[in-house]
Design an enzyme around this catalytic site. Structure first.
Site, PDB file in Angstrom:
ATOM      1  N   HIS A 125       0.826  -1.214   0.000  1.00 61.52           N
ATOM      2  CA  HIS A 125       0.000   0.000   0.000  1.00 61.52           C
ATOM      3  C   HIS A 125       0.863   1.268   0.000  1.00 61.52           C
ATOM      4  O   HIS A 125       1.259   1.760   1.056  1.00 61.52           O
ATOM      5  CB  HIS A 125      -0.912  -0.009   1.240  1.00 61.52           C
ATOM      6  CG  HIS A 125      -1.970   1.038   1.236  1.00 61.52           C
ATOM      7  ND1 HIS A 125      -3.223   0.823   1.773  1.00 61.52           N
ATOM      8  CD2 HIS A 125      -1.990   2.305   0.755  1.00 61.52           C
ATOM      9  CE1 HIS A 125      -3.956   1.919   1.631  1.00 61.52           C
ATOM     10  NE2 HIS A 125      -3.219   2.841   1.023  1.00 61.52           N
ATOM     11  N   ARG A 143       2.146   8.960  -6.675  1.00 58.07           N
ATOM     12  CA  ARG A 143       1.675  10.273  -7.149  1.00 58.07           C
ATOM     13  C   ARG A 143       1.924  10.581  -8.623  1.00 58.07           C
ATOM     14  O   ARG A 143       1.538  11.644  -9.098  1.00 58.07           O
ATOM     15  CB  ARG A 143       2.305  11.415  -6.318  1.00 58.07           C
ATOM     16  CG  ARG A 143       2.178  11.285  -4.809  1.00 58.07           C
ATOM     17  CD  ARG A 143       0.757  11.281  -4.355  1.00 58.07           C
ATOM     18  NE  ARG A 143       0.637  11.481  -2.911  1.00 58.07           N
ATOM     19  CZ  ARG A 143      -0.432  11.147  -2.208  1.00 58.07           C
ATOM     20  NH1 ARG A 143      -1.462  10.585  -2.801  1.00 58.07           N
ATOM     21  NH2 ARG A 143      -0.483  11.376  -0.924  1.00 58.07           N
ATOM     22  N   HIS A 185     -10.150   0.530   0.858  1.00 55.77           N
ATOM     23  CA  HIS A 185     -10.165   1.663   1.791  1.00 55.77           C
ATOM     24  C   HIS A 185     -11.589   1.678   2.345  1.00 55.77           C
ATOM     25  O   HIS A 185     -12.539   1.810   1.590  1.00 55.77           O
ATOM     26  CB  HIS A 185      -9.836   2.954   1.041  1.00 55.77           C
ATOM     27  CG  HIS A 185      -9.967   4.194   1.864  1.00 55.77           C
ATOM     28  ND1 HIS A 185      -8.876   4.952   2.237  1.00 55.77           N
ATOM     29  CD2 HIS A 185     -11.058   4.814   2.386  1.00 55.77           C
ATOM     30  CE1 HIS A 185      -9.301   5.989   2.953  1.00 55.77           C
ATOM     31  NE2 HIS A 185     -10.618   5.930   3.058  1.00 55.77           N
ATOM     32  N   ASP A 194       1.048   2.786   3.790  1.00 63.42           N
ATOM     33  CA  ASP A 194       0.170   3.839   3.247  1.00 63.42           C
ATOM     34  C   ASP A 194       0.989   5.116   3.021  1.00 63.42           C
ATOM     35  O   ASP A 194       0.520   6.223   3.289  1.00 63.42           O
ATOM     36  CB  ASP A 194      -1.027   4.087   4.180  1.00 63.42           C
ATOM     37  CG  ASP A 194      -2.094   4.961   3.537  1.00 63.42           C
ATOM     38  OD1 ASP A 194      -1.995   5.272   2.326  1.00 63.42           O
ATOM     39  OD2 ASP A 194      -3.027   5.361   4.257  1.00 63.42           O
ATOM     40  N   GLY A 218      -2.696  12.366   5.116  1.00 67.26           N
ATOM     41  CA  GLY A 218      -1.653  11.413   4.736  1.00 67.26           C
ATOM     42  C   GLY A 218      -0.277  11.793   5.228  1.00 67.26           C
ATOM     43  O   GLY A 218       0.069  12.966   5.351  1.00 67.26           O
TER      44      GLY A 218
HETATM   45 ZN   LIG Z   1      -6.716   4.505   2.236  1.00 66.61          ZN
END
Ligand SMILES: [Zn+2]
Length: 426
Positions: A58, A62, A177, A303, A322
């Site tokens: 995960h 970008r 998610h 993540d 994030g």
């Molecule tokens: Zn997520």
């Protein structure tokens, strides 16, 4: 030329053993206590430890679309710096890899620009939103590793049900998610004591658990491999535990930050603590670790979510969700869990390498063995250092772990017999 990694310690069958490792043509050719130096290029790693390269199912790189935050080149270098040799890249880029053609373009970029193995998810729905499903069969044929709308939950049960049926047919996982927007709207941190003190809107735990309960029922009905992303609450762990007990084909991940941080540590309005799902309570954090220890949670995933300085400035109300994670995960987890005897080194490596490879059916990753690819990382477990933004190779410096003292350091990472990261001699 063959390479010998000399005088290191190798994690074999859960134990660190003194061994040399011989690498030839990208593969591990021999592991034994004494491999002669003759004819071989010798790399001395005295006192250091060789682990199987980590696998992160995960991450967010970008590119294309948001290359001011991260690129495939910087993201994969950050991964190598963190000891990772394989990552799974989420599809919330622009354009979204939601057709075979766009997926192939995406994968071509990964191969051209990445320095480690990159597996690429396709989205579940077109544009990663709404209810129009992607072509699961065609995306499987081009090579998608699974399907995810990460960044948002699939809001409509019927859409998720049909997606799971289609994914089950092509034997690929849905990596979910889990978030019901109608329960989470407007929140920026856990709905709890810290949010109340800071007068910030909260995201309740039910926004995760209500959708997870729904999804586990749908997964049971369809037989799909359902992978629950970044579990954050004790109730979620309990739901997955019960589902596994009754035979649902579910796996789950947890992030380093949900294991090591909780809402009580958020004492100011600080966007470095803003992520989705948010940091929950100490009790949630403890339940997540228990879930890992008893096998309810299968693996640790970062993540990794890099952002620009501007994106993370100001108040949690307006900053992006994030944090980064690839470059700090092993060091913070080793220091907080292994050094505190909450788990063993072998368990941590299992959660960061062997298990994620196993649950996503990567037969060539997650192990050190004769005949396996030389995807490995060399770690110094006796090197105290402080995490700094200046040492990060990711474009994103948005980590709440900056300033933390850690007991371990990644010295070098090798993918298919080639060094992709080597710490500069200082
Ligand atoms: Zn997520």
């Amino acid at each position: 030329m063959k390479t010998v990694l000399k005088n290191g310690y190798v994690l074999i069958a859960g134990q660190l053993q003194r061994a040399d490792v011989l690498i030839d043509a990208g593969m591990i050719q021999d592991i034994s206590p004494e491999i002669p130096a003759s004819q071989n290029q010798v790399v001395s790693i005295a006192g250091q430890v060789i682990l199987p390269g980590f696998v992160d199912v995960h991450v967010h790189f970008r590119e294309p679309g948001y290359t001011d935050k991260e690129t495939i080149a910087t993201g994969s270098l950050a991964a190598a710096h963190g000891g990772y040799t394989t990552v799974f890249s989420m599809p919330n880029v622009q354009p979204v890899p939601d057709t075979p053609q766009r997926w192939l373009q995406m994968q071509q970029l990964n191969q051209q620009k990445g320095c480690i193995h990159i597996q690429q998810y396709a989205s579940i729905t077109r544009q990663r939103t709404g209810n129009e499903l992607v072509d699961f069969k065609a995306l499987k044929q081009v090579g998608a590793c699974g399907f995810s709308n990460d960044g948002s939950g699939v809001q409509t049960a019927a859409t998720m049900y049909q997606a799971m049926q289609a994914a089950a047919q092509v034997h690929l996982p849905i990596a979910a998610h889990i978030e019901d927007d109608s329960l989470a709207h407007g929140g920026v941190m856990n709905a709890g004591l810290s949010a109340q003190k800071l007068h910030l809107p909260g995201i309740p735990a039910v926004s995760e658990t209500a959708q997870l309960a729904r999804d586990l029922e749908l997964a049971a009905a369809t037989g799909v491999h359902y992978h629950a992303c970044h579990l954050s609450t004790a109730a979620s762990v309990e739901l997955v535990r019960a589902a596994k007990k009754r035979g649902v084909n579910v796996t789950a991940e947890v992030t380093p930050h949900h294991l090591l941080l909780d809402e009580s540590m958020i004492t100011t309005d600080n966007p470095l603590f803003k992520m989705n799902p948010p940091l929950r309570t100490l009790a949630d954090r403890q339940a997540l670790l228990s879930g890992l220890l008893d096998g309810t949670i299968d693996c640790i995933a970062t993540d990794h979510a890099p952002h620009t300085k501007l994106d993370k400035q100001g108040s949690m109300l307006t900053a992006a969700f994030g944090i980064t994670g690839l470059e700090t995960s092993f060091a913070v987890l080793y220091t907080s869990l292994v050094q505190s005897n909450l788990c063993s080194l072998a368990q941590l490596v299992n959660w960061m390498s062997t298990q994620p490879a196993r649950i996503f059916h990567l037969t060539q990753a997650g192990r050190i063995a004769i005949g396996a690819p030389a995807d490995l990382t060399v770690v110094d477990l006796n090197h105290w250092t402080t995490i700094t933004a200046a040492n990060m190779l990711s474009k994103g410096k948005n980590s709440p772990f900056i300033g933390r003292k850690v007991a371990a350091q990644i010295k070098a990472t090798m993918v298919h017999g080639q060094w992709v990261y080597q710490q500069e001699a200082k």
